[in-house]
Design a protein around this motif. Structure first.
Motif, PDB file in Angstrom:
ATOM      1  N   PHE A  95      -5.671  -1.122   0.891  1.00 13.24           N
ATOM      2  CA  PHE A  95      -5.604  -0.325   2.118  1.00 13.24           C
ATOM      3  C   PHE A  95      -4.271  -0.456   2.861  1.00 13.24           C
ATOM      4  CE2 PHE A  95     -10.003  -0.157   1.139  1.00 13.24           C
ATOM      5  CZ  PHE A  95     -10.498   0.986   1.748  1.00 13.24           C
ATOM      6  N   LYS A  96      -3.310  -1.102   2.215  1.00  9.70           N
ATOM      7  CA  LYS A  96      -1.956  -1.268   2.778  1.00  9.70           C
ATOM      8  C   LYS A  96      -2.016  -1.913   4.167  1.00  9.70           C
ATOM      9  CE  LYS A  96       2.498   1.109   2.978  1.00  9.70           C
ATOM     10  NZ  LYS A  96       3.220   2.410   3.085  1.00  9.70           N
ATOM     11  N   GLY A 135      -5.936   1.199  12.585  1.00  9.74           N
ATOM     12  CA  GLY A 135      -4.841   0.483  11.945  1.00  9.74           C
ATOM     13  C   GLY A 135      -5.300  -0.759  11.219  1.00  9.74           C
ATOM     14  N   GLU A 136      -6.316  -1.433  11.738  1.00  8.64           N
ATOM     15  CA  GLU A 136      -6.820  -2.640  11.086  1.00  8.64           C
ATOM     16  C   GLU A 136      -7.508  -2.308   9.766  1.00  8.64           C
ATOM     17  OE1 GLU A 136      -7.806  -5.679  14.773  1.00  8.64           O
ATOM     18  OE2 GLU A 136      -9.194  -4.026  14.377  1.00  8.64           O
ATOM     19  N   VAL A 137      -8.182  -1.178   9.700  1.00 11.01           N
ATOM     20  CA  VAL A 137      -8.870  -0.776   8.473  1.00 11.01           C
ATOM     21  C   VAL A 137      -7.890  -0.174   7.474  1.00 11.01           C
ATOM     22  CG1 VAL A 137     -10.643   0.728   7.498  1.00 11.01           C
ATOM     23  CG2 VAL A 137     -11.049  -0.425   9.682  1.00 11.01           C
ATOM     24  N   GLY A 138      -6.934   0.618   7.970  1.00  7.92           N
ATOM     25  CA  GLY A 138      -5.952   1.254   7.089  1.00  7.92           C
ATOM     26  C   GLY A 138      -6.546   2.416   6.310  1.00  7.92           C
ATOM     27  N   GLY A 139      -5.862   2.810   5.222  1.00  6.61           N
ATOM     28  CA  GLY A 139      -6.321   3.907   4.373  1.00  6.61           C
ATOM     29  C   GLY A 139      -6.260   3.512   2.913  1.00  6.61           C
ATOM     30  N   LEU A 140      -7.060   4.161   2.082  1.00  3.18           N
ATOM     31  CA  LEU A 140      -7.110   3.814   0.658  1.00  3.18           C
ATOM     32  C   LEU A 140      -5.846   4.297  -0.044  1.00  3.18           C
ATOM     33  CD1 LEU A 140      -8.801   2.525  -1.570  1.00  3.18           C
ATOM     34  CD2 LEU A 140      -9.875   4.765  -1.950  1.00  3.18           C
ATOM     35  N   ASN A 148       1.702   6.721  -5.127  1.00  7.91           N
ATOM     36  CA  ASN A 148       2.531   6.111  -4.082  1.00  7.91           C
ATOM     37  C   ASN A 148       2.273   6.757  -2.717  1.00  7.91           C
ATOM     38  OD1 ASN A 148       4.411   4.173  -3.211  1.00  7.91           O
ATOM     39  ND2 ASN A 148       6.070   5.673  -3.254  1.00  7.91           N
ATOM     40  N   LYS A 149       1.013   6.995  -2.434  1.00  8.79           N
ATOM     41  CA  LYS A 149       0.598   7.538  -1.143  1.00  8.79           C
ATOM     42  C   LYS A 149      -0.902   7.303  -0.990  1.00  8.79           C
ATOM     43  CE  LYS A 149      -0.503  12.256  -2.633  1.00  8.79           C
ATOM     44  NZ  LYS A 149      -0.295  13.703  -2.375  1.00  8.79           N
ATOM     45  N   TYR A 150      -1.408   7.609   0.196  1.00  8.56           N
ATOM     46  CA  TYR A 150      -2.853   7.478   0.406  1.00  8.56           C
ATOM     47  C   TYR A 150      -3.589   8.564  -0.380  1.00  8.56           C
ATOM     48  CZ  TYR A 150      -1.674   4.430   4.344  1.00  8.56           C
ATOM     49  OH  TYR A 150      -1.182   3.418   5.120  1.00  8.56           O
ATOM     50  N   MET A 188      -8.376  10.033   2.519  1.00  4.37           N
ATOM     51  CA  MET A 188      -8.622   8.620   2.802  1.00  4.37           C
ATOM     52  C   MET A 188      -7.470   7.991   3.583  1.00  4.37           C
ATOM     53  SD  MET A 188     -11.628   7.894   1.759  1.00  4.37           S
ATOM     54  CE  MET A 188     -11.676   6.111   1.681  1.00  4.37           C
ATOM     55  N   GLU A 189      -6.704   8.816   4.258  1.00  8.66           N
ATOM     56  CA  GLU A 189      -5.621   8.318   5.091  1.00  8.66           C
ATOM     57  C   GLU A 189      -6.185   7.538   6.288  1.00  8.66           C
ATOM     58  OE1 GLU A 189      -4.548  12.158   3.095  1.00  8.66           O
ATOM     59  OE2 GLU A 189      -6.166  11.510   4.439  1.00  8.66           O
ATOM     60  N   PRO A 190      -5.379   6.657   6.879  1.00 10.75           N
ATOM     61  CA  PRO A 190      -5.866   5.944   8.079  1.00 10.75           C
ATOM     62  C   PRO A 190      -6.208   6.938   9.182  1.00 10.75           C
ATOM     63  CG  PRO A 190      -3.835   4.951   7.248  1.00 10.75           C
ATOM     64  CD  PRO A 190      -4.010   6.240   6.506  1.00 10.75           C
ATOM     65  N   CYS A 191      -7.277   6.670   9.892  1.00  8.16           N
ATOM     66  CA  CYS A 191      -7.629   7.548  11.006  1.00  8.16           C
ATOM     67  C   CYS A 191      -6.649   7.301  12.161  1.00  8.16           C
ATOM     68  CB  CYS A 191      -9.067   7.317  11.451  1.00  8.16           C
ATOM     69  SG  CYS A 191      -9.440   5.644  12.040  1.00  8.16           S
TER      70      CYS A 191
END
Length: 236
Positions: free
Chosen positions: A19-20, A151-156, A162-164, A168-171
């Protein structure tokens, strides 16, 4: 992530690579998770609060620690929801998704029963289908109540692209939530500053009183009556 612990500590380091959210700032794909950096800071703060007798603050810190402990389980549920719903995951992925969801569902239900029902129906054992977008949206609706941020959860993250992963990008945190957080932090800072200031003034005043009493006992008071005032007393 890296193998550097057990249980939730290890899980946080493992999921941060998905989740970077690795590194002290939470923007990396390797290394210790930001969550674990934050947790150890909170442990240290809680330890200080308990030792200094500030039980009310220690309870607040404890609640913050508990909230953050759900983050790896949220990330695990989201990861396998996407794998099952979008990448044709098999029995292994379905089983892992169901276990992660079961671990966090009671807390989601306390925040938003409808969101918990959505997650359950999509992630339960034997679910006919899994809508990863519905699962993601359901989790996000409960973040504010849980004390968790986007930000704490992030995105897949997709290493291959080389991207989300799409969808599934961070909200994005709402402005009202951010303002509430900033206001709360400002109030806490002001309270600490005022407490330190008044505490320092009280200590100085107490030291002065003790010093003056000590001088008086020695027959050398700090404040003496002038000779002219003594003459007036004699005349009277």
């Amino acid at each position: 992530g890296q193998a550097s612990g057990k249980l939730l500590h290890e899980l946080a380091d493992k999921r941060c690579a998905n989740f970077k959210t690795c590194g002290s700032e939470g923007f990396d794909l390797s290394g210790p998770s930001k969550l674990n950096y934050d947790m150890f800071s909170l442990f240290a703060m809680g330890n200080y609060q308990i030792q200094s007798g500030n039980c009310a603050a220690a309870r607040t810190t404890t609640n913050e620690i508990i909230s953050k402990m759900y983050i790896p389980m949220i990330q695990g549920t989201l990861r396998y929801a996407y794998k099952v719903g979008q990448l044709s995951g098999g029995e292994k992925e379905k089983a892992e998704g169901a276990v992660f969801a079961a671990a966090v569902l009671p807390r989601i239900h306390a925040a938003n029963p409808a969101a918990a029902e959505t997650i359950y129906q999509n992630m339960k054992v034997g679910a006919p289908s899994t809508d990863f977008a519905a699962v993601k949206g359901a989790f996000e609706s409960a973040y504010e109540h849980m004390g968790v941020t986007c930000g704490e959860v992030g995105g897949l993250w997709s290493d291959a692209q080389n991207k989300y992963y799409t969808g599934m990008e961070p909200c994005v945190q709402t402005v009202s939530s951010l303002n509430t957080t900033v206001q709360s932090e400002s109030n806490n800072t002001l309270a600490i500053a005022l407490g330190c200031t008044f505490g320092g003034l009280f200590a100085i005043a107490a030291a002065m009183v003790l010093y003056m009493r000590s001088r008086e006992k020695q027959g050398e008071p700090v404040f003496k009556m002038s000779d002219q005032h003594e003459d007036i007393k004699d005349m009277n």
